[in-house]
Design a protein around this motif. Sequence first.
Motif, mmCIF file in Angstrom:
data_model
loop_
_atom_site.group_PDB
_atom_site.id
_atom_site.type_symbol
_atom_site.label_atom_id
_atom_site.label_comp_id
_atom_site.label_asym_id
_atom_site.label_seq_id
_atom_site.Cartn_x
_atom_site.Cartn_y
_atom_site.Cartn_z
ATOM 1 N N GLU A 43 39.592 33.000 54.563
ATOM 2 C CA GLU A 43 38.537 32.321 53.821
ATOM 3 C C GLU A 43 38.770 32.469 52.315
ATOM 4 O O GLU A 43 39.122 33.553 51.853
ATOM 5 C CB GLU A 43 37.170 32.910 54.177
ATOM 6 C CG GLU A 43 36.735 32.637 55.601
ATOM 7 C CD GLU A 43 36.454 31.162 55.842
ATOM 8 O OE1 GLU A 43 35.861 30.515 54.967
ATOM 9 O OE2 GLU A 43 36.868 30.659 56.904
ATOM 10 N N PRO A 44 38.540 31.411 51.556
ATOM 11 C CA PRO A 44 38.667 31.524 50.095
ATOM 12 C C PRO A 44 37.547 32.381 49.505
ATOM 13 O O PRO A 44 36.451 32.445 50.059
ATOM 14 C CB PRO A 44 38.559 30.073 49.615
ATOM 15 C CG PRO A 44 37.909 29.326 50.718
ATOM 16 C CD PRO A 44 38.208 30.056 51.983
ATOM 17 N N ARG A 45 37.853 33.059 48.403
ATOM 18 C CA ARG A 45 36.876 33.940 47.746
ATOM 19 C C ARG A 45 36.902 33.654 46.246
ATOM 20 O O ARG A 45 37.975 33.577 45.643
ATOM 21 C CB ARG A 45 37.256 35.394 48.021
ATOM 22 C CG ARG A 45 36.319 36.411 47.402
ATOM 23 C CD ARG A 45 36.741 37.835 47.699
ATOM 24 N NE ARG A 45 38.147 37.999 47.369
ATOM 25 C CZ ARG A 45 38.989 38.757 48.041
ATOM 26 N NH1 ARG A 45 38.591 39.433 49.074
ATOM 27 N NH2 ARG A 45 40.248 38.854 47.679
ATOM 28 N N ASP A 46 35.720 33.518 45.658
ATOM 29 C CA ASP A 46 35.600 33.280 44.220
ATOM 30 C C ASP A 46 35.814 34.594 43.485
ATOM 31 O O ASP A 46 35.049 35.542 43.655
ATOM 32 C CB ASP A 46 34.211 32.711 43.897
ATOM 33 C CG ASP A 46 34.076 32.271 42.455
ATOM 34 O OD1 ASP A 46 35.018 32.487 41.665
ATOM 35 O OD2 ASP A 46 33.021 31.709 42.114
ATOM 36 N N LEU A 47 36.862 34.669 42.670
ATOM 37 C CA LEU A 47 37.170 35.895 41.932
ATOM 38 C C LEU A 47 36.466 35.960 40.588
ATOM 39 O O LEU A 47 36.492 36.990 39.920
ATOM 40 C CB LEU A 47 38.683 36.031 41.738
ATOM 41 C CG LEU A 47 39.497 36.159 43.023
ATOM 42 C CD1 LEU A 47 40.986 36.198 42.701
ATOM 43 C CD2 LEU A 47 39.082 37.382 43.821
ATOM 44 N N THR A 48 35.876 34.870 40.153
ATOM 45 C CA THR A 48 35.136 34.828 38.884
ATOM 46 C C THR A 48 33.755 34.229 39.146
ATOM 47 O O THR A 48 33.439 33.142 38.674
ATOM 48 C CB THR A 48 35.897 34.009 37.825
ATOM 49 O OG1 THR A 48 36.151 32.698 38.337
ATOM 50 C CG2 THR A 48 37.206 34.673 37.450
ATOM 51 N N LYS A 97 42.847 41.321 45.896
ATOM 52 C CA LYS A 97 42.618 41.688 47.295
ATOM 53 C C LYS A 97 41.185 42.162 47.523
ATOM 54 O O LYS A 97 40.570 41.841 48.525
ATOM 55 C CB LYS A 97 43.617 42.759 47.738
ATOM 56 C CG LYS A 97 45.023 42.229 47.882
ATOM 57 C CD LYS A 97 45.951 43.285 48.428
ATOM 58 C CE LYS A 97 47.331 42.691 48.655
ATOM 59 N NZ LYS A 97 48.271 43.658 49.219
ATOM 60 N N THR A 98 40.658 42.945 46.553
ATOM 61 C CA THR A 98 39.297 43.481 46.705
ATOM 62 C C THR A 98 38.257 42.636 45.987
ATOM 63 O O THR A 98 37.071 42.735 46.281
ATOM 64 C CB THR A 98 39.206 44.913 46.144
ATOM 65 O OG1 THR A 98 39.418 44.873 44.725
ATOM 66 C CG2 THR A 98 40.224 45.830 46.807
ATOM 67 N N GLY A 99 38.702 41.849 45.013
ATOM 68 C CA GLY A 99 37.774 41.063 44.207
ATOM 69 C C GLY A 99 37.185 41.837 43.042
ATOM 70 O O GLY A 99 36.381 41.299 42.291
ATOM 71 N N ASP A 100 37.583 43.117 42.875
ATOM 72 C CA ASP A 100 37.073 43.918 41.753
ATOM 73 C C ASP A 100 37.504 43.280 40.436
ATOM 74 O O ASP A 100 38.667 42.927 40.246
ATOM 75 C CB ASP A 100 37.610 45.350 41.813
ATOM 76 C CG ASP A 100 37.029 46.144 42.960
ATOM 77 O OD1 ASP A 100 35.991 45.726 43.509
ATOM 78 O OD2 ASP A 100 37.617 47.181 43.310
ATOM 79 N N LEU A 101 36.533 43.156 39.512
ATOM 80 C CA LEU A 101 36.761 42.545 38.207
ATOM 81 C C LEU A 101 36.285 43.534 37.151
ATOM 82 O O LEU A 101 35.115 43.886 37.107
ATOM 83 C CB LEU A 101 35.970 41.240 38.126
ATOM 84 C CG LEU A 101 36.338 40.207 37.085
ATOM 85 C CD1 LEU A 101 37.758 39.698 37.289
ATOM 86 C CD2 LEU A 101 35.360 39.049 37.142
ATOM 87 N N VAL A 102 37.210 44.007 36.293
ATOM 88 C CA VAL A 102 36.904 45.025 35.295
ATOM 89 C C VAL A 102 37.266 44.485 33.909
ATOM 90 O O VAL A 102 38.369 43.978 33.704
ATOM 91 C CB VAL A 102 37.699 46.328 35.573
ATOM 92 C CG1 VAL A 102 37.419 47.373 34.509
ATOM 93 C CG2 VAL A 102 37.372 46.872 36.954
ATOM 94 N N VAL A 125 42.909 32.852 48.082
ATOM 95 C CA VAL A 125 43.109 32.781 49.517
ATOM 96 C C VAL A 125 44.371 33.555 49.848
ATOM 97 O O VAL A 125 45.397 33.390 49.188
ATOM 98 C CB VAL A 125 43.259 31.325 50.004
ATOM 99 C CG1 VAL A 125 43.586 31.278 51.486
ATOM 100 C CG2 VAL A 125 42.028 30.519 49.702
ATOM 101 N N ASP A 126 44.296 34.428 50.853
ATOM 102 C CA ASP A 126 45.480 35.144 51.305
ATOM 103 C C ASP A 126 46.283 34.190 52.180
ATOM 104 O O ASP A 126 45.925 33.928 53.331
ATOM 105 C CB ASP A 126 45.079 36.391 52.085
ATOM 106 C CG ASP A 126 46.266 37.262 52.445
ATOM 107 O OD1 ASP A 126 47.414 36.760 52.402
ATOM 108 O OD2 ASP A 126 46.057 38.436 52.776
ATOM 109 N N ALA A 127 47.365 33.668 51.648
ATOM 110 C CA ALA A 127 48.168 32.671 52.346
ATOM 111 C C ALA A 127 48.949 33.260 53.507
ATOM 112 O O ALA A 127 49.509 32.524 54.319
ATOM 113 C CB ALA A 127 49.124 31.995 51.368
ATOM 114 N N THR A 128 48.990 34.594 53.620
ATOM 115 C CA THR A 128 49.729 35.222 54.713
ATOM 116 C C THR A 128 48.870 35.421 55.950
ATOM 117 O O THR A 128 49.371 35.831 56.994
ATOM 118 C CB THR A 128 50.297 36.588 54.276
ATOM 119 O OG1 THR A 128 49.215 37.472 53.969
ATOM 120 C CG2 THR A 128 51.215 36.434 53.069
ATOM 121 N N VAL A 129 47.570 35.151 55.848
ATOM 122 C CA VAL A 129 46.655 35.331 56.975
ATOM 123 C C VAL A 129 46.133 33.968 57.421
ATOM 124 O O VAL A 129 45.504 33.246 56.631
ATOM 125 C CB VAL A 129 45.462 36.247 56.578
ATOM 126 C CG1 VAL A 129 44.486 36.374 57.729
ATOM 127 C CG2 VAL A 129 45.960 37.607 56.130
#
Length: 169
Positions: free
Chosen positions: A10-15, A55-60, A2-6
């Motif tokens: 909305e929360p986003r699942d990164l995994t 920020k983008t959710g990209d997972l490499v 979650v971007d705490a500055t905004v």
Amino acid sequence: AVDATVAGAEPRDLTPGDSVKAQNIISNKRFPDDILVATNQRDPKSFDMYRCNYKTGDLVLDAENPGDVVGWGAEDFSFEVREAVVRNQEDSSTTVRVRDNASAEWRVLKTFPYGEKGSLVEFCADGESCLMTSSLERDTSALLKVDLTTGNVIEEIFSSEKCDVGSVV
């Protein structure tokens, strides 16, 4: 994440994925948009290390677990996964593997037999050595500077006959 500055972000699942677990999360102030995180999304029994842009959710995929790695470590300056900690199921020894960069082959740096203590603390800025704690050939653990190619001790930084070296900051 979650971007705490905004406000109202909305929360986003990164995994994402069914039953995917995450562990071994590493952040680095030099790389403020990235985190390294181990997940079992490829194989439910093994945790591979991924680079995640939160920020983008990209997972490499950054380092694939061959099946025996129980922990990972990253080099501070380049933020590359350069350490793999392995526990031998047969004799309970712990092995520290290292590599020179993200595309290099892994090699054994040190093996600590059952009952011995030791770990890699940090890669040194010279890129050729690291700080380790070790109780090999001694009664208590010491803080050592170790050559990353040979595994030989370059310098004993601190030790005490009375106690082990504790947390190193």
